[in-house]
Design an enzyme around this catalytic site. Sequence first.
Site, PDB file in Angstrom:
ATOM      1  N   ILE A  54       0.296  -5.734   4.677  1.00  0.00           N
ATOM      2  CA  ILE A  54       0.862  -5.215   3.432  1.00  0.00           C
ATOM      3  C   ILE A  54       0.852  -6.345   2.418  1.00  0.00           C
ATOM      4  O   ILE A  54       1.260  -7.451   2.729  1.00  0.00           O
ATOM      5  CB  ILE A  54       2.305  -4.701   3.623  1.00  0.00           C
ATOM      6  CG1 ILE A  54       2.296  -3.437   4.478  1.00  0.00           C
ATOM      7  CG2 ILE A  54       2.952  -4.395   2.290  1.00  0.00           C
ATOM      8  CD1 ILE A  54       3.669  -2.864   4.742  1.00  0.00           C
ATOM      9  N   HIS A  77      -6.261   5.966   4.858  1.00  0.00           N
ATOM     10  CA  HIS A  77      -5.441   4.764   4.995  1.00  0.00           C
ATOM     11  C   HIS A  77      -4.857   4.626   6.406  1.00  0.00           C
ATOM     12  O   HIS A  77      -5.235   3.728   7.156  1.00  0.00           O
ATOM     13  CB  HIS A  77      -4.322   4.782   3.950  1.00  0.00           C
ATOM     14  CG  HIS A  77      -3.485   3.547   3.942  1.00  0.00           C
ATOM     15  ND1 HIS A  77      -2.217   3.511   3.416  1.00  0.00           N
ATOM     16  CD2 HIS A  77      -3.720   2.295   4.413  1.00  0.00           C
ATOM     17  CE1 HIS A  77      -1.717   2.287   3.547  1.00  0.00           C
ATOM     18  NE2 HIS A  77      -2.611   1.532   4.150  1.00  0.00           N
ATOM     19  N   HIS A  98      -9.733  -1.504   4.323  1.00  0.00           N
ATOM     20  CA  HIS A  98      -8.296  -1.393   4.091  1.00  0.00           C
ATOM     21  C   HIS A  98      -7.920  -1.844   2.678  1.00  0.00           C
ATOM     22  O   HIS A  98      -7.092  -1.212   2.016  1.00  0.00           O
ATOM     23  CB  HIS A  98      -7.507  -2.213   5.119  1.00  0.00           C
ATOM     24  CG  HIS A  98      -6.029  -2.107   4.935  1.00  0.00           C
ATOM     25  ND1 HIS A  98      -5.287  -3.086   4.314  1.00  0.00           N
ATOM     26  CD2 HIS A  98      -5.154  -1.116   5.261  1.00  0.00           C
ATOM     27  CE1 HIS A  98      -4.024  -2.714   4.265  1.00  0.00           C
ATOM     28  NE2 HIS A  98      -3.905  -1.526   4.834  1.00  0.00           N
ATOM     29  N   HIS A 129      -5.242   1.613  10.027  1.00  0.00           N
ATOM     30  CA  HIS A 129      -4.112   1.182  10.863  1.00  0.00           C
ATOM     31  C   HIS A 129      -4.204   1.701  12.295  1.00  0.00           C
ATOM     32  O   HIS A 129      -4.138   0.933  13.264  1.00  0.00           O
ATOM     33  CB  HIS A 129      -2.800   1.667  10.250  1.00  0.00           C
ATOM     34  CG  HIS A 129      -2.390   0.916   9.025  1.00  0.00           C
ATOM     35  ND1 HIS A 129      -1.495  -0.118   9.045  1.00  0.00           N
ATOM     36  CD2 HIS A 129      -2.769   1.052   7.718  1.00  0.00           C
ATOM     37  CE1 HIS A 129      -1.322  -0.594   7.824  1.00  0.00           C
ATOM     38  NE2 HIS A 129      -2.080   0.108   6.989  1.00  0.00           N
ATOM     39  N   ASN A 165      -5.935   0.547   0.018  1.00  0.00           N
ATOM     40  CA  ASN A 165      -4.512   0.209  -0.005  1.00  0.00           C
ATOM     41  C   ASN A 165      -4.052  -0.426  -1.307  1.00  0.00           C
ATOM     42  O   ASN A 165      -3.074   0.012  -1.910  1.00  0.00           O
ATOM     43  CB  ASN A 165      -4.160  -0.729   1.156  1.00  0.00           C
ATOM     44  CG  ASN A 165      -2.671  -1.041   1.201  1.00  0.00           C
ATOM     45  OD1 ASN A 165      -1.848  -0.173   1.479  1.00  0.00           O
ATOM     46  ND2 ASN A 165      -2.319  -2.286   0.892  1.00  0.00           N
TER      47      ASN A 165
END
Length: 863
Positions: free
Chosen positions: A863, A519, A710, A524, A714
């Site tokens: 997010i 992750h 992602h 990121h 996530n």
Amino acid sequence: MEETAKGKRKTIMEDHQRPCSSVQSCLNAIRTKVGANDKARSSNSNENCVIKGKIIIQNSHGESAPGSAASVQLYSSSQVDPSTGKGKMSETAKLRQGKTTKHSGMKITTYDIKFHVTTEFGIPGAFVIKNKHKHKFFIQSATLEVSGKTVVHFECNSWVYPIHKTKTDRLFFSNTSYIPSQTPKALVQLRKEELVSLRGDGTGERKEWEQIYDYDLYNDLGNEGSWHVGPILGGSVMYPYPRRGRTGHPQGNQGIIKLDAYVPPDERISPQKLSELISNSIKASLHFLLPEAKSLFTNQSTGSFESFDEIRDLFTTSRSQILDGWAAEKLKSKVPPEIFKRITRASKENQTKFPLPQVIAGNEFAWKDDEEFGRQMLAGTNPAVIQCLMIFPPRSKSGVWSSIKRSHIESNLDGLTLEQAINQWRIFILDHHDYLMPFLNRINTKGVCAYASRTLLFLRNDSTLKPLAIELSLPISSAGREDQRVFLPSTQGAEAAIWQLAKAHVASNDSCHHQLISHWLKTHAVVEPFIIATRRQLSTMHPIHMLLDPHFKDTMHINAIARSVIVNCGGILEKTLSTGEISMELTSAIYKNWRFDEQGLPADLLKRGMALPDPDNPGGVQLLFEDYPYGADGLEIWVAIKTWVTNFCSLFYTDDNSLRSDDEIQAWWLEVQNVGHGDKCNEPWWCPMTALDNLTEALTTLIWTTSALHAAVNFGQYEYAGYPPSRPTLCRKFIPKEGTPEFAEFLRDPDKYFLRMLPERFETTLSVTLVEVLSRHTSDEVYLGQRTSEEWTDNEQIHQIFQQFQKNLQEVEKRISERNRNPKLKNRRGPAKIAYKLLYPDTSNVGFKGGITGKGIPNSISI
């Protein structure tokens, strides 16, 4: 009649041949006619042309709209001003007649604007806006109409700060894209100057309003309020790391949670999304903050859960407590005042319980099932680690062989010999051994008990994975020696309980790897240098900038918040993961082996032995078995992205030479290698950007990483890790050995021993809080195959191929739904009855309100 005609022709010829009475008279006549024509042309060119338009602005919370304090000037895209070498500028027009409406609680003001220019001005290619207002504002877009015919769009989505702070106007280019060699002459100088201004000079402390992109090391993780200060990551052989955005701010954050850390204004989360993120975080954090506040600030133990019912209470019992006294004062010193006010207000309201995680919603005990244990390696939150085993027994890089023996597993291979199973690609391994072993002595302090694990599994005829053995290893003081223990599946008595303990240790290893590597590091962290290089080297006019821009939305701001709250020294990951204080150091060790050319899905599948090369397949590979949900859905998404990228690039590059002559692309790619990922600049696997195939592969890899990869790692976190026994983040007990007091304790009450091996209440509830926040989609999210507006490009060909991309994704959705309904594909749901939708694009989520959905692929790492 014939004579008459001849006479007329003769008269005409004579008149034509008759000499002029004066040469000067003839010249004067010619001059008079030419002058009249010039005057007519001049009159036409000076005719006024009206350019009308609208500018849409979002007001900052609690701040007034700019109105006439803001003014705009246009740049011509065709008429060059000889005094500046740039496009000719229009008159100045102020923002007037604003009409304000509310959308999702935000005030949106639309201004009409009008310019009088000459017809020679042509089509505007850029505009500058000057803000003399006392407040900043967010400009969403501008639309201009030239003479009621040609419409020009500007997709801005940027902050405009008062000029007394910026000392300069804010420039925006239209949505028409050009590679550098095709840039209209009137815009060439503007294009160059804008890029120079974005790079800055690498010095000074960045101010909120400065639109400057530069690089820095990870020297901002140290926290004077924590128990230690970690090493600087990046810039050294010992601690290589991707670069982050430079702020120039002092190192360390003195224990203060910062949601307003500097990022260039264009990278900042929108006010609406930030407000929603804060609200979600407060709502989730109050579940643990109120009862566990003392542990949060003192690091004192809060004790274990005494029963599984107590864990269930997290999801079935509402809490309502008021934050006050010592804890309130301590919290007040750690968070911004506005956030503290929102927390105290929320604490006085009735608190809802955590939502029920799906892993126990459909089948309360599915998490204990061996089939579910194996299925999550293919369709859980960390599905890109499992590998096909080609050599038995496994061996570490240091040469230490695994202690798993043939006799441990051969009776469970459905009648096959070990050699037959390996030759048929039916033995798999989840390997958390080599990278953890060097760190275990440092990890196993302060009550943490971690092993380095290897898990072997067998692929059954129905494509489910049957666990064969788990090996848990600890280092012995002598160099190269290991204490290895092998555990075998069991369903009866104490052996079954021991097997559950072993699986919990594997899940703990996998949880740490998932959060830190799959992750944080591989999405990121590694993407941030690409964002910075794109802003510094590719003009907003560049088509590749346009292509990548939606996939970089909010990432730098999210990363900055993470460095303040989540991955920092003393942050949430250090408090909840078994890797504790060495967590980020561990990510640096893994980054040493990171390769960009292995981040694309087909390359990753081949490396892990989960697929074989197959040039006849669109993705270039063939999965070893169909029922690998992450691989099957992922390959279809990969192909859709690559088709879109290839078609897009073909509109601007006719051949490899046109790519090689693109100075901006070449500078971008070199900066990514030499600066952004500078610790790996000498690696031979960086492909030169001299062939279109290399460009399309690199762009597809970037878009895959920021969107689908992602999403896969996530947004399913709460589904699986929301129930702590399913995926514990750390273990506080080793597996007891027979004949020891610990083993006697275990035999007296295996369930209680299991619960005391799990994280304590504080770590548990903090972990659940984190994954609840991370798993939520925000209401304004933009998904793969979507754009924020229909006017994001003025190129009709791009619109057409993007529509085809959307259709391709919709077809992928249909096939994913069909696979999820197919009862033969057992890994699509498994014992936990969770349909695999993490790579379901969800292109039609009109009116989406956000939340934990377990599906949907946002365009960017957010997010």
